[in-house]
Scaffold this active site. Structure first.
Site, PDB file in Angstrom:
ATOM      1  CG  ASP A   1      10.966   1.596  -9.629  1.00  7.59           C
ATOM      2  OD1 ASP A   1      11.155   0.924  -8.602  1.00  7.59           O
ATOM      3  OD2 ASP A   1      11.810   2.384 -10.090  1.00  7.59           O
ATOM      4  CB  SER A   2       7.315   5.915  -7.607  1.00  8.79           C
ATOM      5  OG  SER A   2       7.139   5.113  -6.478  1.00  8.79           O
TER       6      SER A   2
ATOM      7  CB  THR B   1       4.591  -2.526  -4.018  1.00 10.96           C
ATOM      8  OG1 THR B   1       5.303  -1.677  -3.109  1.00 10.96           O
ATOM      9  CG2 THR B   1       3.104  -2.371  -3.752  1.00 10.96           C
ATOM     10  CG  HIS B   2       7.107  -6.527  -0.186  1.00 12.82           C
ATOM     11  ND1 HIS B   2       7.359  -6.849  -1.494  1.00 12.82           N
ATOM     12  CD2 HIS B   2       6.834  -7.697   0.440  1.00 12.82           C
ATOM     13  CE1 HIS B   2       7.245  -8.160  -1.649  1.00 12.82           C
ATOM     14  NE2 HIS B   2       6.927  -8.694  -0.493  1.00 12.82           N
ATOM     15  CG  ASN B   3       6.018   1.866  -0.006  1.00 13.42           C
ATOM     16  OD1 ASN B   3       5.104   2.246   0.711  1.00 13.42           O
ATOM     17  ND2 ASN B   3       7.001   2.664  -0.400  1.00 13.42           N
ATOM     18  N   PRO B   4       3.821  -0.235   2.237  1.00 14.88           N
ATOM     19  CG  PRO B   4       3.947  -0.224   4.573  1.00 14.88           C
ATOM     20  CD  PRO B   4       4.778  -0.295   3.339  1.00 14.88           C
ATOM     21  N   GLY B   5       2.591   2.277   2.001  1.00 19.22           N
ATOM     22  CA  GLY B   5       2.052   3.544   1.473  1.00 19.22           C
ATOM     23  C   GLY B   5       1.562   3.369   0.048  1.00 19.22           C
TER      24      GLY B   5
ATOM     25  CG  ASP C   1       3.845  12.227   0.183  1.00 24.18           C
ATOM     26  OD1 ASP C   1       4.233  12.365  -0.992  1.00 24.18           O
ATOM     27  OD2 ASP C   1       3.003  11.381   0.518  1.00 24.18           O
TER      28      ASP C   1
HETATM   29  P1  IMP Z   1      10.720   2.049  -5.090  1.00 27.66           P
HETATM   30  O1  IMP Z   1       9.760   2.355  -6.187  1.00 27.66           O
HETATM   31  O2  IMP Z   1      10.336   0.831  -4.331  1.00 27.66           O
HETATM   32  O3  IMP Z   1      12.129   2.033  -5.579  1.00 27.66           O
HETATM   33  O4  IMP Z   1      10.591   3.194  -4.003  1.00 27.66           O
HETATM   34  C1  IMP Z   1      10.235   4.468  -4.376  1.00 27.66           C
HETATM   35  C2  IMP Z   1      10.493   5.453  -3.264  1.00 27.66           C
HETATM   36  O5  IMP Z   1      10.214   6.760  -3.806  1.00 27.66           O
HETATM   37  C3  IMP Z   1       9.559   5.314  -2.091  1.00 27.66           C
HETATM   38  O6  IMP Z   1      10.049   4.457  -1.118  1.00 27.66           O
HETATM   39  C4  IMP Z   1       9.482   6.750  -1.601  1.00 27.66           C
HETATM   40  O7  IMP Z   1      10.609   7.074  -0.903  1.00 27.66           O
HETATM   41  C5  IMP Z   1       9.552   7.557  -2.884  1.00 27.66           C
HETATM   42  N1  IMP Z   1       8.196   7.843  -3.328  1.00 27.66           N
HETATM   43  C6  IMP Z   1       7.541   7.292  -4.390  1.00 27.66           C
HETATM   44  N2  IMP Z   1       6.289   7.771  -4.481  1.00 27.66           N
HETATM   45  C7  IMP Z   1       6.149   8.623  -3.456  1.00 27.66           C
HETATM   46  C8  IMP Z   1       5.054   9.414  -3.015  1.00 27.66           C
HETATM   47  O8  IMP Z   1       3.936   9.407  -3.546  1.00 27.66           O
HETATM   48  N3  IMP Z   1       5.303  10.183  -1.954  1.00 27.66           N
HETATM   49  C9  IMP Z   1       6.500  10.224  -1.318  1.00 27.66           C
HETATM   50  N4  IMP Z   1       7.533   9.487  -1.664  1.00 27.66           N
HETATM   51  C10 IMP Z   1       7.364   8.683  -2.735  1.00 27.66           C
END
Ligand code: IMP
Length: 200
Positions: free
Chosen positions: A77-78, A16-20, A160
């Protein structure tokens, strides 16, 4: 084929490239002593999410990263789902944001929810592990609650600030990271993954 397991000292790439997500997954992985490297740190580009389900997209990302790195890869993936919008934004949650700016996504959600009375909302997380030997497995976690407006809180990421889990008075963004980790969709999916593939 025997199921591979990871143990302390092994390396795993977070696809993943999502820092969160990287931050939350590293905290979850920490007790097991597995070294979690992010795909970004290895210069592996983000795979295109062409699937229509969380499972499909999770597998696409994990497989691309395992193949590029030669290491086991764990993807996430979320998304955020609303009953009144038939589950949207769902797998398109990231795409509702502009340039990664989630205020746009939350504004769109609040606009599309205007006049709706059913505020039921849930987060889904599907983790996929892809092994260099070709095996792939997925794990799903969900957490249910309500959408709240206006957004509240500054912790966490993404949607969130507009999600309040059932039985709680704080949004995910108002909770401490540890409180969110104790009940989140990601933590549930991670527990299932850890029970099967990590040695404690
Ligand atoms: P993807 O899985 O890269 O398609 O991105 C999933 C997107 O769902 C994230 O960029 C957030 O916008 C949202 N998302 C997934 N998990 C969370 C979470 O724990 N909190 C808030 N938003 C989330």
């Amino acid at each position: 084929m025997a199921t591979p397991k990871l143990q302390s000292g092994d390396r795993l790439v977070l696809a993943t490239h999502n820092p969160g997500k990287v931050a939350e997954m590293r905290v979850l992985m920490d007790p097991y002593g597995v070294e979690a490297i992010s795909a970004g740190d290895l210069g592996i580009p983000a795979a295109e999410e062409t699937g229509t389900t969380f499972e499909e997209n999770a597998c696409i990302k994990a497989r691309a990263t395992a193949d590029a790195s030669g290491l086991p890869a764990l993807s996430d993936d979320s998304g955020f789902c609303l009953a009144a919008l038939d589950g949207s934004p769902g797998v398109y949650s990231a795409r509702w944001a502009k340039n990664g700016e989630f205020s746009f996504a939350m504004d769109r959600v609040l606009r599309e929810m205007e006049g709706k009375t059913d505020l039921t909302a849930w987060f889904v997380c599907v983790l996929a592990i892809a092994w260099p030997n070709g095996q792939e497995f997925t794990f799903r976690g969900e957490v249910w609650g309500d959408m709240v407006s206006p957004p509240r809180g500054k912790s966490g990421f993404g949607y969130d600030p507009i999600f309040q889990p059932s039985g709680h008075t704080m949004t995910f963004a108002e909770m401490s990271p540890a409180a969110k980790d104790a009940m989140s969709h990601r933590a549930y999916a991670f527990r299932a993954f850890a029970n099967n593939y990590l040695r404690g």
